[in-house]
Write an enzyme that holds these catalytic residues in place. Structure first.
Site, PDB file in Angstrom:
ATOM      1  CB  SER A 154      -0.951  -0.044   1.190  1.00 28.79           C
ATOM      2  OG  SER A 154      -1.955   0.920   1.072  1.00 28.79           O
ATOM      3  CG  ASP A 252      -6.466  -2.290  -3.941  1.00 34.22           C
ATOM      4  OD1 ASP A 252      -6.929  -1.218  -3.481  1.00 34.22           O
ATOM      5  OD2 ASP A 252      -5.278  -2.616  -3.814  1.00 34.22           O
ATOM      6  CG  HIS A 282      -5.829  -2.028  -0.253  1.00 33.61           C
ATOM      7  ND1 HIS A 282      -4.845  -1.753  -1.177  1.00 33.61           N
ATOM      8  CD2 HIS A 282      -5.411  -1.458   0.909  1.00 33.61           C
ATOM      9  CE1 HIS A 282      -3.897  -1.048  -0.606  1.00 33.61           C
ATOM     10  NE2 HIS A 282      -4.206  -0.852   0.662  1.00 33.61           N
TER      11      HIS A 282
END
Length: 312
Positions: A154, A252, A282
């Site tokens: 991320s 995501d 995600h």
């Protein structure tokens, strides 16, 4: 494919997004750091050591994972996710342990300074400086002097890409590989430029409408979101960067920018391997990797890291 049924059960139990909800960093950090498994049930590694690395800007906590007994090791720096204002050495312990064992790399997890107390570029500079420290302490870490890789998930993937760009320009050390796990690579949320930000923008754990607020903790002051060290996807020159593995998730919001970045790297002559996991959201590492469809993710990362460096 549809969202995995076990994940859908959890998604269906989450209250709808409230745009008026105020994000308090300290509270979010407590929730983010909450472990899923107790330490004794996590993947076991040969040795774990916590220490403080003194850099020109800050004393940075790190956690060093050793996979087994050896005279020397390839080294991987891991930069955790958490939108630059949460996440820690604890939050990603469950993720790093299997990466360490599957890859055979000694892993240095970096507890960089967090926003809003320390906005851009504090986290980036900490990650770069600790990477440099690794190269200056070859004997202490038993680094093999050849294999030096970065990995992050991320916002940590953003830091991986940005440190790779810094290393190319500064030429103080050479990186061999970069692993970007569902990375967030464009921090300009004034316009949703990627279809996945709209398609997956509501109801999949990460709410696209909240991204500007969350990343605003990091982007305090007059930060140019077009700058490649802020939004690495804005870099046009991607030649001579480390061989890359880019992992994305079907549901995501960041899926499309990760895949576009992989395409851009490849067009500039960087060898890139990609994998999109279907039916997943995600942040699934450490949360849903017990499900059969996603159990291979750590082996896949490990296999990429163990391969000889490929130059296109």
């Amino acid at each position: 494919m549809p969202v995995h049924p076990e994940i859908k059960k959890i998604l269906d139990s989450i209250p709808p997004y409230n745009p008026n909800h105020k994000v308090i960093p300290e509270e979010h950090r407590k929730m983010f750091d909450a472990p899923i498994l107790p330490v004794e049930q996590r993947v076991q590694v040969y040795a774990v050591e916590d220490k403080i690395v003194s850099t020109p800007e800050a004393d940075v906590p790190v956690r060093i994972y050793t996979p087994g007994e050896s005279d020397s090791y390839p080294v991987l720096l891991f930069f955790h996710g958490g939108a630059f204002f949460s996440g820690s050495l604890e939050s990603h312990d469950e993720v790093i342990r299997p990466i360490c064992m599957e890859s055979g790399y000694k892993v240095v997890s970096v507890g960089f300074r967090l926003a809003p107390e320390h906005p851009f570029p504090a986290a980036l500079n900490d990650c770069y400086n600790v990477t440099k420290w690794v190269t200056e302490h070859k004997g202490e870490l038993q680094w093999d002097g050849r294999n030096l890789a970065l990995a992050g998930d991320s916002s940590g993937g953003n830091l991986v890409a940005a440190v790779s760009l810094m290393a190319r320009e500064k030429k103080e050390f050479t990186l061999t590989k970069q692993v970007l796990l569902y990375p967030s690579l464009d921090l300009d949320f004034s316009k949703f430029r990627y279809p996945s930000l709209t398609e997956n923008g509501t109801g999949y754990f990460v709410e696209s409408a909240q991204l500007a607020k969350l990343n605003g903790f990091y982007l305090r002051g007059n930060v140019d979101t077009d700058h490649p060290l802020v939004s690495p996807i804005r870099e046009d020159r991607l030649e001579n960067l480390p061989t890359a593995f880019v992992l994305t998730a079907e549901y995501d919001p960041f899926r499309d920018e990760g895949e576009l970045f992989a395409e851009n790297l490849s067009k500039c002559g960087v060898h890139v391997e990609t994998k999109r996991y279907e039916g997943i959201t995600h942040g699934f590492l450490g949360k849903f990797t017990h499900l059969d469809e996603y159990k291979d993710v750590y082996k896949r990362i490990g296999n990429f890291l163990k391969k000889s460096v490929v130059r296109s």
